[in-house]
Enzyme design. Sequence first.
Site, PDB file in Angstrom:
ATOM      1  N   HIS A  94     183.518 -19.906  73.704  1.00  0.00           N
ATOM      2  CA  HIS A  94     183.145 -18.495  73.801  1.00  0.00           C
ATOM      3  C   HIS A  94     182.846 -17.948  72.412  1.00  0.00           C
ATOM      4  O   HIS A  94     183.272 -18.504  71.400  1.00  0.00           O
ATOM      5  CB  HIS A  94     184.288 -17.698  74.443  1.00  0.00           C
ATOM      6  CG  HIS A  94     184.453 -17.969  75.907  1.00  0.00           C
ATOM      7  ND1 HIS A  94     185.310 -17.242  76.708  1.00  0.00           N
ATOM      8  CD2 HIS A  94     183.872 -18.886  76.721  1.00  0.00           C
ATOM      9  CE1 HIS A  94     185.248 -17.697  77.955  1.00  0.00           C
ATOM     10  NE2 HIS A  94     184.390 -18.701  77.980  1.00  0.00           N
ATOM     11  N   GLU A  96     184.024 -15.552  70.703  1.00  0.00           N
ATOM     12  CA  GLU A  96     185.187 -15.259  69.863  1.00  0.00           C
ATOM     13  C   GLU A  96     185.732 -16.530  69.203  1.00  0.00           C
ATOM     14  O   GLU A  96     186.164 -16.509  68.046  1.00  0.00           O
ATOM     15  CB  GLU A  96     186.310 -14.623  70.708  1.00  0.00           C
ATOM     16  CG  GLU A  96     185.952 -13.282  71.349  1.00  0.00           C
ATOM     17  CD  GLU A  96     185.397 -13.437  72.770  1.00  0.00           C
ATOM     18  OE1 GLU A  96     184.620 -14.386  73.012  1.00  0.00           O
ATOM     19  OE2 GLU A  96     185.732 -12.607  73.631  1.00  0.00           O
ATOM     20  N   CYS A 130     188.142 -12.594  77.223  1.00  0.00           N
ATOM     21  CA  CYS A 130     188.782 -13.164  78.411  1.00  0.00           C
ATOM     22  C   CYS A 130     190.247 -13.476  78.097  1.00  0.00           C
ATOM     23  O   CYS A 130     190.693 -13.335  76.953  1.00  0.00           O
ATOM     24  CB  CYS A 130     188.040 -14.422  78.870  1.00  0.00           C
ATOM     25  SG  CYS A 130     188.330 -15.856  77.811  1.00  0.00           S
ATOM     26  N   CYS A 133     190.533 -16.047  75.244  1.00  0.00           N
ATOM     27  CA  CYS A 133     190.199 -15.512  73.918  1.00  0.00           C
ATOM     28  C   CYS A 133     191.244 -14.498  73.460  1.00  0.00           C
ATOM     29  O   CYS A 133     191.575 -14.442  72.271  1.00  0.00           O
ATOM     30  CB  CYS A 133     188.804 -14.899  73.925  1.00  0.00           C
ATOM     31  SG  CYS A 133     187.516 -16.156  74.099  1.00  0.00           S
TER      32      CYS A 133
HETATM   33 ZN   LIG Z   1     186.675 -15.845  76.174  1.00  0.00          ZN
END
Ligand SMILES: [Zn+2]
Lengths: 215, 315
Positions: A94, A96, A130, A133
């Site tokens: 992701h 991040e 999420c 993350c």
């Molecule tokens: Zn994430």
Amino acid sequence: MRYLIIHAVNRPIPMRYFAIFELDSTVHWQNITKYCNSERMDDIQQNWMVRSFNFAEEALQAGEVPVGCIIVYEDKIIAVGKNEVNETKNATRHAEIVAIDQVLKWSKEQDINSALVFSKSVLYVTVEPCIMCAGALRQVGIPLIIFGCHNERFGGCGSILSIHDASLESLGPSFQCIGGIMKERAVDLLKRFYQGENPNAPEDKRKVKKDEQKV
Amino acid sequence: MLKTMSDDHPLAILHQDYVKCVELTDVFVSVIQCKKQTASVAKALCEDFPLENLQHLKRVRSCNSKDGSLQVVVCQGKTQEQFDAVLSDVKYSCLGKPFLTKVPKLKPLTRKQFEECKLYWPVTFHENKRITKLINLSYFSEDEIHKIQSHMKELFNHKEKSKTENAALIVDPKVNTVLATSCDRRHLEHPLQHAVMLCIDKVARLQGGGMWDIKEECCILENKSIKQLEEANNEKPEMCSMQSAEQYLCTGYDLYATTEPCVMCAMALVHSRIGRVFYVFPHEDGGLGSKFQIHTERDLNHNFEVFKCALPEKK
Ligand SMILES: [Zn+2]
Ligand SMILES: [Zn+2]
């Protein structure tokens, strides 16, 4: 430990200063959040958020879920990230995580303690982090996250779980979140993505999201 | 001491709903004073006061008292004025004065909950065979338990060899082959390089992707695995998913971990569509049973089975 974001109004517009100061425990976070949500703060947050959107757009072009982010430390961008799940065949890639990797690399190059850098950085991300993350952000110790739209499918900062402020001592300090900055643009990008669908997911894994708020 | 098979059977970490005690709610109940009218009264009540969220309740029960009198659930969530008007009808003339009674609020999901519910009011129960086997420790065959134990043993050998706190291992159970092993690197230079995250990335690398380029001293098993995999592929190519385009992330794979994964790793496993997870040591802040049960979170797009296993015995 709490932090305050200071907007130095004496600077000309493009040079807006964004700094984080440690506060003593007597200052109430509520007042600071109120300050952060004031109109002046909105302007600054939008300025940085616009930069995050560049990476979300790049992700969309590459056929990835359009999420982008930047990490700002001492008024400069030291890391950027966009979703790279399909490219790496790793569902954890992701935006991040990409940006956290970059901060670690940057800190090494600059010979600064990465934990210190993270503790004085702000993450701007187009979509609420999420659950994974949010856990990652606690572990590196970022104190403040500014995000665009909520993440109704995987959100870890209030939508599905509240990892950002749950009692998880072993993971790292909790962090503050300010959501809703430029959320319409974030939702619009996601909508464009889900209308096109993720070509790498097998048929049964594709879920057409009719609800535009869903990521 | 003699060991039975269930001693070795992994313990399923189920959704809270299967584990929790029976919750109660209040309903109005009346004594049926004329038994002959039981069927017609029950039918009339079902029409006038359907039990909406309490469909699991049987409408009528016979009391333990000597005369064997019958009681019927009149209604739920209504005020006395609301039901008095309806009950004044002549068809309800055989009902005694309604009184409040505690009944189970939710349908029973396990036999244990069913038995507990019955102490309050008779209920219907549709047994889920899979859940019963998981609870009774009769879900896995002896052969499956043996395979799980041998992978767990391999994991702990790996952990000891690498001298790290946590280790992880991913297996393709269709061909019973280890695809990747990893050990924790969070204290070395990268706070996110937990064993589980590294293991997921190694699978990505096997599929031609990957995000971290790590030259690990503890990769010995990986080469062995690739060899195993090739052999398996030659023997039964239709079973070997690694080479096929069908394989999507970690779908259908098993993850073995020494310690319960943290919330980051737990969610990484959701994103990766892992099939099952086995671990030995719970962690107070863990994401698969202790602090959160991310694998059973119904709002997420993927759920999976999680098992707690016994510490493998040393040779
Ligand atoms: Zn994430
Ligand atoms: Zn972890």
